[in-house]
Write a protein that holds these residues in place. Structure first.
Motif, PDB file in Angstrom:
ATOM      1  N   MET A 146       0.861  -1.117  -0.179  1.00 21.56           N
ATOM      2  CA  MET A 146       0.075   0.149  -0.097  1.00 21.56           C
ATOM      3  C   MET A 146       0.955   1.279  -0.131  1.00 21.56           C
ATOM      4  SD  MET A 146      -2.939  -0.868   2.817  1.00 21.56           S
ATOM      5  CE  MET A 146      -3.401   0.598   3.228  1.00 21.56           C
ATOM      6  N   ILE A 147       1.938   1.191   0.843  1.00 18.48           N
ATOM      7  CA  ILE A 147       2.711   2.603   1.082  1.00 18.48           C
ATOM      8  C   ILE A 147       3.843   2.471   0.095  1.00 18.48           C
ATOM      9  CG2 ILE A 147       4.219   3.648   2.731  1.00 18.48           C
ATOM     10  CD1 ILE A 147       2.634   2.745   5.076  1.00 18.48           C
ATOM     11  N   GLU A 148       4.557   1.582  -0.257  1.00 19.86           N
ATOM     12  CA  GLU A 148       5.669   1.489  -1.064  1.00 19.86           C
ATOM     13  C   GLU A 148       5.529   1.074  -2.476  1.00 19.86           C
ATOM     14  OE1 GLU A 148       9.305   0.834   0.844  1.00 19.86           O
ATOM     15  OE2 GLU A 148       8.631   1.429   2.599  1.00 19.86           O
ATOM     16  N   HIS A 149       4.285   0.480  -2.614  1.00 20.54           N
ATOM     17  CA  HIS A 149       3.981  -0.307  -4.244  1.00 20.54           C
ATOM     18  C   HIS A 149       4.762  -1.270  -4.405  1.00 20.54           C
ATOM     19  CE1 HIS A 149       0.997   3.132  -3.834  1.00 20.54           C
ATOM     20  NE2 HIS A 149       2.089   3.810  -3.941  1.00 20.54           N
ATOM     21  N   ARG A 150       5.181  -1.968  -3.587  1.00 14.01           N
ATOM     22  CA  ARG A 150       6.329  -2.995  -3.891  1.00 14.01           C
ATOM     23  C   ARG A 150       5.585  -4.273  -3.131  1.00 14.01           C
ATOM     24  NH1 ARG A 150      12.155  -0.304  -2.561  1.00 14.01           N
ATOM     25  NH2 ARG A 150      11.906   1.369  -4.350  1.00 14.01           N
ATOM     26  N   LYS A 151       6.115  -5.594  -3.590  1.00  7.31           N
ATOM     27  CA  LYS A 151       5.816  -6.742  -2.985  1.00  7.31           C
ATOM     28  C   LYS A 151       6.720  -7.523  -2.041  1.00  7.31           C
ATOM     29  CE  LYS A 151       2.679  -7.659  -6.624  1.00  7.31           C
ATOM     30  NZ  LYS A 151       1.343  -7.675  -5.970  1.00  7.31           N
ATOM     31  N   ALA A 152       6.168  -8.053  -0.999  1.00 10.08           N
ATOM     32  CA  ALA A 152       7.140  -8.608   0.002  1.00 10.08           C
ATOM     33  C   ALA A 152       8.010  -9.601  -0.326  1.00 10.08           C
ATOM     34  CB  ALA A 152       6.355  -9.032   1.288  1.00 10.08           C
ATOM     35  N   GLU A 153       7.391 -10.344  -1.309  1.00  7.93           N
ATOM     36  CA  GLU A 153       8.282 -11.507  -2.075  1.00  7.93           C
ATOM     37  C   GLU A 153       9.699 -11.217  -2.638  1.00  7.93           C
ATOM     38  OE1 GLU A 153       6.283 -11.909  -6.652  1.00  7.93           O
ATOM     39  OE2 GLU A 153       5.060 -11.460  -4.860  1.00  7.93           O
ATOM     40  N   LYS A 154      10.028 -10.219  -2.875  1.00  5.77           N
ATOM     41  CA  LYS A 154      11.524  -9.567  -3.084  1.00  5.77           C
ATOM     42  C   LYS A 154      12.187  -9.468  -1.859  1.00  5.77           C
ATOM     43  CE  LYS A 154      13.839  -5.801  -5.362  1.00  5.77           C
ATOM     44  NZ  LYS A 154      14.928  -5.769  -4.420  1.00  5.77           N
ATOM     45  N   ILE A 155      11.687  -9.222  -0.867  1.00  5.79           N
ATOM     46  CA  ILE A 155      12.383  -9.377   0.464  1.00  5.79           C
ATOM     47  C   ILE A 155      12.337 -10.708   1.246  1.00  5.79           C
ATOM     48  CG2 ILE A 155      12.542  -8.592   2.952  1.00  5.79           C
ATOM     49  CD1 ILE A 155      10.611  -6.301   1.823  1.00  5.79           C
ATOM     50  N   VAL A 156      11.458 -11.331   1.177  1.00  8.68           N
ATOM     51  CA  VAL A 156      11.356 -12.985   1.534  1.00  8.68           C
ATOM     52  C   VAL A 156      11.888 -14.032   0.702  1.00  8.68           C
ATOM     53  CG1 VAL A 156       9.861 -12.268   3.343  1.00  8.68           C
ATOM     54  CG2 VAL A 156       9.108 -13.345   1.227  1.00  8.68           C
ATOM     55  N   ASP A 157      11.686 -13.771  -0.578  1.00  6.63           N
ATOM     56  CA  ASP A 157      12.323 -14.561  -1.575  1.00  6.63           C
ATOM     57  C   ASP A 157      11.653 -15.871  -1.436  1.00  6.63           C
ATOM     58  OD1 ASP A 157      14.180 -15.109  -3.727  1.00  6.63           O
ATOM     59  OD2 ASP A 157      15.607 -15.799  -2.638  1.00  6.63           O
ATOM     60  N   ASN A 158      10.580 -16.190  -1.506  1.00  9.19           N
ATOM     61  CA  ASN A 158       9.784 -17.420  -1.558  1.00  9.19           C
ATOM     62  C   ASN A 158      10.199 -18.440  -0.421  1.00  9.19           C
ATOM     63  OD1 ASN A 158       8.142 -16.751  -3.738  1.00  9.19           O
ATOM     64  ND2 ASN A 158       9.641 -16.900  -5.121  1.00  9.19           N
ATOM     65  N   LEU A 159      11.132 -17.793   0.519  1.00  8.64           N
ATOM     66  CA  LEU A 159      11.572 -18.662   1.394  1.00  8.64           C
ATOM     67  C   LEU A 159      10.580 -18.913   2.729  1.00  8.64           C
ATOM     68  CD1 LEU A 159      15.107 -17.209   1.800  1.00  8.64           C
ATOM     69  CD2 LEU A 159      14.326 -19.771   0.819  1.00  8.64           C
ATOM     70  N   THR A 160       9.897 -17.869   2.887  1.00  7.12           N
ATOM     71  CA  THR A 160       8.784 -17.818   3.808  1.00  7.12           C
ATOM     72  C   THR A 160       7.498 -17.335   3.157  1.00  7.12           C
ATOM     73  OG1 THR A 160      10.360 -17.091   5.343  1.00  7.12           O
ATOM     74  CG2 THR A 160       8.254 -16.923   6.029  1.00  7.12           C
ATOM     75  N   GLU A 161       6.396 -18.136   3.538  1.00  9.23           N
ATOM     76  CA  GLU A 161       5.163 -18.007   2.733  1.00  9.23           C
ATOM     77  C   GLU A 161       4.589 -16.618   3.525  1.00  9.23           C
ATOM     78  OE1 GLU A 161       3.065 -21.624   0.981  1.00  9.23           O
ATOM     79  OE2 GLU A 161       2.706 -21.454   3.179  1.00  9.23           O
ATOM     80  N   VAL A 162       3.435 -15.790   2.986  1.00 11.42           N
ATOM     81  CA  VAL A 162       3.007 -14.892   3.254  1.00 11.42           C
ATOM     82  C   VAL A 162       1.533 -14.964   3.086  1.00 11.42           C
ATOM     83  CG1 VAL A 162       2.760 -12.300   3.403  1.00 11.42           C
ATOM     84  CG2 VAL A 162       4.961 -12.989   2.922  1.00 11.42           C
ATOM     85  N   GLU A 322      16.057 -21.832   7.641  1.00 10.33           N
ATOM     86  CA  GLU A 322      15.586 -22.705   6.715  1.00 10.33           C
ATOM     87  C   GLU A 322      14.520 -22.411   6.545  1.00 10.33           C
ATOM     88  OE1 GLU A 322      17.085 -26.267   7.749  1.00 10.33           O
ATOM     89  OE2 GLU A 322      15.442 -26.974   8.818  1.00 10.33           O
ATOM     90  N   PRO A 323      13.505 -22.750   5.247  1.00 12.43           N
ATOM     91  CA  PRO A 323      11.992 -22.704   5.035  1.00 12.43           C
ATOM     92  C   PRO A 323      11.425 -23.554   5.946  1.00 12.43           C
ATOM     93  CG  PRO A 323      13.002 -22.777   2.904  1.00 12.43           C
ATOM     94  CD  PRO A 323      14.234 -23.026   4.008  1.00 12.43           C
ATOM     95  N   ASN A 324      10.392 -23.250   6.697  1.00 12.13           N
ATOM     96  CA  ASN A 324       9.489 -23.977   7.445  1.00 12.13           C
ATOM     97  C   ASN A 324       7.976 -24.194   7.159  1.00 12.13           C
ATOM     98  OD1 ASN A 324      11.293 -24.547   9.966  1.00 12.13           O
ATOM     99  ND2 ASN A 324      11.759 -22.492   9.404  1.00 12.13           N
ATOM    100  N   LYS A 325       7.732 -24.033   5.743  1.00  9.91           N
ATOM    101  CA  LYS A 325       6.433 -24.024   5.113  1.00  9.91           C
ATOM    102  C   LYS A 325       5.509 -25.206   5.577  1.00  9.91           C
ATOM    103  CE  LYS A 325       8.456 -21.575   1.047  1.00  9.91           C
ATOM    104  NZ  LYS A 325       8.552 -21.812  -0.450  1.00  9.91           N
ATOM    105  N   GLU A 326       5.898 -26.473   5.395  1.00  9.78           N
ATOM    106  CA  GLU A 326       5.183 -27.545   5.794  1.00  9.78           C
ATOM    107  C   GLU A 326       4.768 -27.454   7.390  1.00  9.78           C
ATOM    108  OE1 GLU A 326       5.179 -32.424   5.766  1.00  9.78           O
ATOM    109  OE2 GLU A 326       6.796 -31.151   4.353  1.00  9.78           O
ATOM    110  N   TYR A 327       5.831 -27.193   8.181  1.00 11.35           N
ATOM    111  CA  TYR A 327       5.529 -27.093   9.527  1.00 11.35           C
ATOM    112  C   TYR A 327       4.588 -26.126   9.956  1.00 11.35           C
ATOM    113  CZ  TYR A 327       6.703 -27.044  14.498  1.00 11.35           C
ATOM    114  OH  TYR A 327       6.982 -26.927  15.929  1.00 11.35           O
ATOM    115  N   LEU A 328       4.896 -24.751   9.433  1.00  9.83           N
ATOM    116  CA  LEU A 328       3.848 -23.835   9.714  1.00  9.83           C
ATOM    117  C   LEU A 328       2.461 -24.145   9.346  1.00  9.83           C
ATOM    118  CD1 LEU A 328       6.311 -20.720   8.815  1.00  9.83           C
ATOM    119  CD2 LEU A 328       5.210 -21.408  11.267  1.00  9.83           C
TER     120      LEU A 328
END
Length: 403
Positions: A146-162, A322-328
């Motif tokens: 909303m504020i910076e018009h960018r997506k968080a995927e660039k920061i977390v790099d698909n390692l962590t789901e949002v 490390e990614p914890n997608k399945e666990y989360l």
């Protein structure tokens, strides 16, 4: 290969002072750095700040001038370490970008600790907390777009789901229900003590960060969201700090802090992908080995006990990002509707919880819901970064309905 920090001397204290040139480290590149490198930086910043503040608190209750002087000597070096660590963060990153990295730390660090924790009660404390940090990441990611018009995927790099976790409005509990039972210092596994110190330190630094940066925003929704989640971080610090046995002596706590610093620096030295940052972790580890030796000597002299009696003989397996997608996702499917009651957990709302919810929300849409509503108005939908399948909870509305 095992590593026992008690068997290594490290750099003598009188050789640890650095000049301005040595402290002037080059920050990581925000566009090319491994997201987990930034996570390691944020984690160690929290570890260093906890060690510094603990030393200050110890000094304030210590009547012995010689002890206070030695604490001050080590503490000054810890301050230099903190400056180097925190100054590795890139100045080009906005506060919100750093915030998203903070919540990635809270999510993947806490999830990893929960997976490795041998004590079921302590493990449940981490599993409960991580679902809330997970939701904070989702709320800030929506604010970021909303504020910076960018997506968080660039920061977390698909390692962590949002994706949504336990809904943030439901995190507001009566303060008495945020206090947990402590581990028993005479029976707890040494790794449990390190876990508690590590997560407490990370959450404490997140709380401090939000306390300071929240009012720097002009946008009302940003100010409000930082205020709300900042209050929840207070709950989280209470939640985690209460896991530490208050019966530990000051000397025992001092040794545990120094040992934990050795553990985290060693872990990150072993797992760091950036060679230049890895060299910082290695240098600081060699400094911390001497801090630990000095703390152990003080414990023997003033507490009359051998530090080996409370410490692990060797460092545990390295703490790993490390990614914890399945666990989360599994935790979301099985624990999203939990809240706390006394020092335990329940699935149904209770009188104290409902009273707190009524008083703090007072028929007003909480900022954490307002940010999603405003995002939908701007973009037609909410922001999510979902890398696999459907959300593990069919609808989060039933969680609220049970409240």
């Amino acid at each position: 290969m095992t590593f026992n920090p008690l068997e290594h001397r490290g750099i003598p204290l009188d050789r640890q002072l650095r000049n301005w040139r040595e402290l002037n480290v080059e920050p990581v590149d925000p566009d090319r750095a491994d997201p987990y490198t930034k996570c390691r930086i944020i984690t160690l910043n929290g570890i260093e700040i906890e060690s510094i503040m603990f030393s200050h608190h110890f000094a304030r209750v210590c009547p012995d001038l010689e002890i206070k002087q030695q604490l001050a000597e080590v503490r000054y070096i810890e301050q230099q370490q903190q400056k180097v660590v925190n100054w590795l963060l890139p100045g080009q990153s906005s506060v919100l970008e750093t915030t998203i990295s903070y919540e990635q730390v809270a999510t993947d660090l806490t999830a990893w600790v929960a997976r490795m924790e041998p004590d079921p009660y302590l493990r449940q404390a981490y599993e409960f907390g991580v679902l809330e940090d997970f939701d904070h990441l989702y709320r800030y990611a929506n604010l970021y777009e909303m504020i910076e018009h960018r997506k968080a995927e660039k920061i977390v790099d698909n390692l962590t789901e949002v994706i949504p976790g336990r809904p943030t409005p439901l995190h507001h509990r009566d303060p008495v229900d945020n206090v947990r039972e402590p581990y028993n210092r005479n029976e707890a596994d040494p790794i449990s003590k390190l876990h508690a110190l590590t997560i407490m330190s990370a959450e404490q630094q997140t709380m401090n960060f939000y306390m300071n940066v929240g009012p720097l925003y002009m946008e009302p929704i940003a100010r409000q969201l930082y205020q709300e989640i900042g209050l929840i971080e207070e709950e989280h610090v209470t939640h985690y700090e209460s896991l530490v046995d208050p019966g530990e002596t000051w000397w025992e706590r001092l040794v545990n802090h120094e040992y934990n610093e050795c553990y985290v620096y060693y872990s990150f030295m072993e797992t760091e992908s950036d060679p230049r940052v890895k060299a910082v972790w290695e240098l600081h580890l060699n400094m911390e080995l001497e801090h630990l030796r000095l703390a152990c000597d003080m414990m023997r002299k003033h507490d009359g006990r051998d530090p080996e009696s409370i410490l692990a003989r060797e460092l545990p397996a390295p703490l790993t990002f490390e990614p914890n997608k399945e666990y989360l996702r599994n935790l979301l499917a099985t624990q999203v509707d939990l809240t706390t009651l006394g020092t335990g957990y329940v699935r149904e709302a209770h009188e104290r919880f409902e009273r707190m919810q009524e008083r703090i929300h007072d028929a007003v849409t909480p900022p954490s819901d307002a940010v999603i509503d405003e995002h939908r108005e701007m973009y037609g939908d909410e922001y999510r970064l979902q890398t696999e399948g459907e959300h593990p909870v069919k609808s989060l509305q039933h969680v609220r309905a049970k409240r």
